[in-house]
Scaffold this active site. Structure first.
Site, PDB file in Angstrom:
ATOM      1  N   HIS A  63     -75.177 -14.350  54.369  1.00  0.00           N
ATOM      2  CA  HIS A  63     -75.964 -13.530  54.031  1.00  0.00           C
ATOM      3  C   HIS A  63     -77.337 -14.136  54.490  1.00  0.00           C
ATOM      4  O   HIS A  63     -77.656 -15.170  54.917  1.00  0.00           O
ATOM      5  CB  HIS A  63     -75.988 -13.420  52.876  1.00  0.00           C
ATOM      6  CG  HIS A  63     -76.025 -14.319  51.710  1.00  0.00           C
ATOM      7  ND1 HIS A  63     -75.290 -15.290  51.582  1.00  0.00           N
ATOM      8  CD2 HIS A  63     -76.992 -14.293  50.812  1.00  0.00           C
ATOM      9  CE1 HIS A  63     -75.857 -16.239  50.856  1.00  0.00           C
ATOM     10  NE2 HIS A  63     -76.937 -15.665  50.129  1.00  0.00           N
ATOM     11  N   HIS A  65     -80.022 -14.769  52.286  1.00  0.00           N
ATOM     12  CA  HIS A  65     -80.948 -15.654  51.420  1.00  0.00           C
ATOM     13  C   HIS A  65     -81.204 -17.030  51.918  1.00  0.00           C
ATOM     14  O   HIS A  65     -80.630 -17.478  52.859  1.00  0.00           O
ATOM     15  CB  HIS A  65     -80.188 -15.711  50.153  1.00  0.00           C
ATOM     16  CG  HIS A  65     -80.188 -14.649  49.100  1.00  0.00           C
ATOM     17  ND1 HIS A  65     -79.163 -14.304  48.321  1.00  0.00           N
ATOM     18  CD2 HIS A  65     -81.005 -13.553  49.162  1.00  0.00           C
ATOM     19  CE1 HIS A  65     -79.467 -13.227  47.539  1.00  0.00           C
ATOM     20  NE2 HIS A  65     -80.694 -12.855  47.874  1.00  0.00           N
ATOM     21  N   ASP A  67     -81.658 -20.120  51.448  1.00  0.00           N
ATOM     22  CA  ASP A  67     -80.791 -21.238  51.553  1.00  0.00           C
ATOM     23  C   ASP A  67     -79.890 -21.405  52.351  1.00  0.00           C
ATOM     24  O   ASP A  67     -79.021 -22.144  52.502  1.00  0.00           O
ATOM     25  CB  ASP A  67     -80.516 -21.658  49.992  1.00  0.00           C
ATOM     26  CG  ASP A  67     -79.796 -20.552  49.171  1.00  0.00           C
ATOM     27  OD1 ASP A  67     -80.026 -19.300  49.370  1.00  0.00           O
ATOM     28  OD2 ASP A  67     -78.828 -20.935  48.539  1.00  0.00           O
ATOM     29  N   HIS A  68     -79.376 -20.032  52.822  1.00  0.00           N
ATOM     30  CA  HIS A  68     -78.117 -20.061  53.688  1.00  0.00           C
ATOM     31  C   HIS A  68     -78.773 -19.698  55.309  1.00  0.00           C
ATOM     32  O   HIS A  68     -77.946 -19.434  56.077  1.00  0.00           O
ATOM     33  CB  HIS A  68     -77.415 -18.948  53.305  1.00  0.00           C
ATOM     34  CG  HIS A  68     -76.767 -19.166  52.064  1.00  0.00           C
ATOM     35  ND1 HIS A  68     -75.480 -19.723  51.926  1.00  0.00           N
ATOM     36  CD2 HIS A  68     -77.197 -18.872  50.773  1.00  0.00           C
ATOM     37  CE1 HIS A  68     -75.376 -19.599  50.649  1.00  0.00           C
ATOM     38  NE2 HIS A  68     -76.513 -19.441  49.875  1.00  0.00           N
ATOM     39  N   HIS A 141     -72.335  -9.693  46.200  1.00  0.00           N
ATOM     40  CA  HIS A 141     -73.525 -10.591  45.996  1.00  0.00           C
ATOM     41  C   HIS A 141     -74.645  -9.246  46.189  1.00  0.00           C
ATOM     42  O   HIS A 141     -74.466  -8.223  46.417  1.00  0.00           O
ATOM     43  CB  HIS A 141     -73.819 -11.415  47.208  1.00  0.00           C
ATOM     44  CG  HIS A 141     -74.789 -12.500  46.891  1.00  0.00           C
ATOM     45  ND1 HIS A 141     -74.692 -13.531  45.632  1.00  0.00           N
ATOM     46  CD2 HIS A 141     -75.911 -12.945  47.404  1.00  0.00           C
ATOM     47  CE1 HIS A 141     -75.534 -13.998  45.702  1.00  0.00           C
ATOM     48  NE2 HIS A 141     -76.251 -13.995  46.760  1.00  0.00           N
ATOM     49  N   ASP A 208     -72.042 -17.347  48.620  1.00  0.00           N
ATOM     50  CA  ASP A 208     -72.311 -16.461  47.196  1.00  0.00           C
ATOM     51  C   ASP A 208     -71.603 -15.007  46.936  1.00  0.00           C
ATOM     52  O   ASP A 208     -71.934 -14.218  47.806  1.00  0.00           O
ATOM     53  CB  ASP A 208     -74.043 -16.256  47.422  1.00  0.00           C
ATOM     54  CG  ASP A 208     -74.740 -17.379  47.596  1.00  0.00           C
ATOM     55  OD1 ASP A 208     -74.258 -18.546  48.017  1.00  0.00           O
ATOM     56  OD2 ASP A 208     -76.016 -17.414  47.349  1.00  0.00           O
ATOM     57  N   HIS A 266     -72.339 -25.769  46.924  1.00  0.00           N
ATOM     58  CA  HIS A 266     -73.564 -24.821  46.600  1.00  0.00           C
ATOM     59  C   HIS A 266     -73.824 -25.025  45.061  1.00  0.00           C
ATOM     60  O   HIS A 266     -73.590 -23.982  44.429  1.00  0.00           O
ATOM     61  CB  HIS A 266     -73.131 -23.445  46.827  1.00  0.00           C
ATOM     62  CG  HIS A 266     -74.174 -22.454  46.904  1.00  0.00           C
ATOM     63  ND1 HIS A 266     -74.484 -21.960  45.880  1.00  0.00           N
ATOM     64  CD2 HIS A 266     -75.025 -21.968  47.843  1.00  0.00           C
ATOM     65  CE1 HIS A 266     -75.433 -21.098  45.985  1.00  0.00           C
ATOM     66  NE2 HIS A 266     -75.778 -21.054  47.261  1.00  0.00           N
TER      67      HIS A 266
END
Length: 307
Positions: A63, A65, A67-68, A141, A208, A266
């Site tokens: 996805h 976000h 941090d990914h 998510h 997530d 994570h």
């Protein structure tokens, strides 16, 4: 070095810490190198891990976000800087195509690498080849998110004593595997005569998400499950509110699914003791469990039994 291993590049969640970089995971699978969720700093983590950019054959984003995915610009530009000769395929949720375009072209650079975009539009297989089948499943998510699963087809394990007794040696072994039968000394040798069924290996990557059907489907029977465990179970309500799992929930998935090796990762920056995740998981899952650490290498376990 194992031909199949997970190279952990980062294990933090929303905020990195002194000891944990943002996400990043490279799955070495024979000639393939699948880079999952490259967060900020992934390019440098690859250097620390001794992994060249040429090892990457696919980029798989769960996805969008930060941090990914905030490591995508550096990785993409490094592919061109190093003049990586082979194509690199990028998979990501199709609804985030505009975000991927911004990441890919975040700054001007001389693009020479062959980066081929293959957005994920729904559940099902997204790539097949000699490596096996790569499948995506929708997760739960706040933004559209997918998990990934890689399955090697079942095969056969050749038995040296039977091969020798049948007079099959050298290049003829490969020919027998390829063609199924081989004429040797006036008789026909079948591949079934000199081998036993071999179960293909499998790997799943789940980031997530809350518990959902997609998590269970991805994890079912895999040899290695890499799964987020952002929170400990005392904070289960917070985990659910933000679309995440606890270590206990992740271990429960592994137990129900019959997973071979469980890899937890994570982690929220609120926790400073990684052993707490192992302790919580052990109460639910009695198989091998790894609490991921940056720059660790986790070999895929041996194949489990016959088909």
């Amino acid at each position: 070095m194992s031909a199949r291993e997970l190279v952990v590049l980062g294990t933090a969640s929303q905020a990195p810490t002194r000891h944990r970089n943002h996400n990043g995971y490279l799955l070495r699978w024979d000639g393939e190198g699948l880079l999952f969720d490259p967060g900020e700093g992934t390019q440098r983590q690859l250097l620390f891990a001794g992994v060249p950019s040429s090892a990457i054959t696919r980029i798989c984003l769960t996805h969008f976000h930060g941090d990914h995915c905030l490591g995508v610009p550096g990785v993409v530009q490094r592919l061109s800087l190093d003049a990586v000769a082979h194509p690199v395929v990028a998979h990501y949720p199709a609804s985030g195509a505009h975000w991927f375009a911004r990441l890919r072209h975040a700054t001007p650079f001389h693009e020479v690498a062959d980066l081929q975009e293959r957005p994920v539009c729904g559940d099902g297989p997204i790539a097949t080849g000699a490596f096996g089948t790569l499948t995506a499943r929708r997760l739960d998510h706040p933004v559209e998110s997918y998990g990934y699963r890689l399955d090697e087809p079942d095969g056969r394990r050749m038995l040296p004593d039977r091969l020798a007794a049948a007079g099959v040696v050298g290049p003829d072994v490969s020919r027998l595997v390829r063609e199924g039968t081989l004429a040797v000394g006036g008789r026909t040798v079948r591949v079934e005569d000199v081998s036993v069924p071999r179960r293909g290996q499998s790997f799943a990557f789940v980031m997530d998400t809350r518990l959902c059907a997609g998590v269970e489907e991805l994890a079912a029977g895999v040899d290695m499950l890499v799964i987020e465990s952002t929170f400990l179970h005392d904070d289960a309500a917070l985990a659910h509110d933000h679309g995440h799992l606890t270590a206990r929930e992740a271990a429960g998935v592994a137990a129900r699914a019959g997973v071979g090796t469980l890899v937890l990762t994570h982690f929220s920056q609120r926790y400073t003791d990684p052993t707490a995740f192992a302790t919580e998981a052990a109460a639910v899952f009695d198989g091998p469990t790894v609490v991921a650490a940056d720059l660790a290498r986790v070999p895929l376990p041996p194949r489990r039994g016959a088909v």
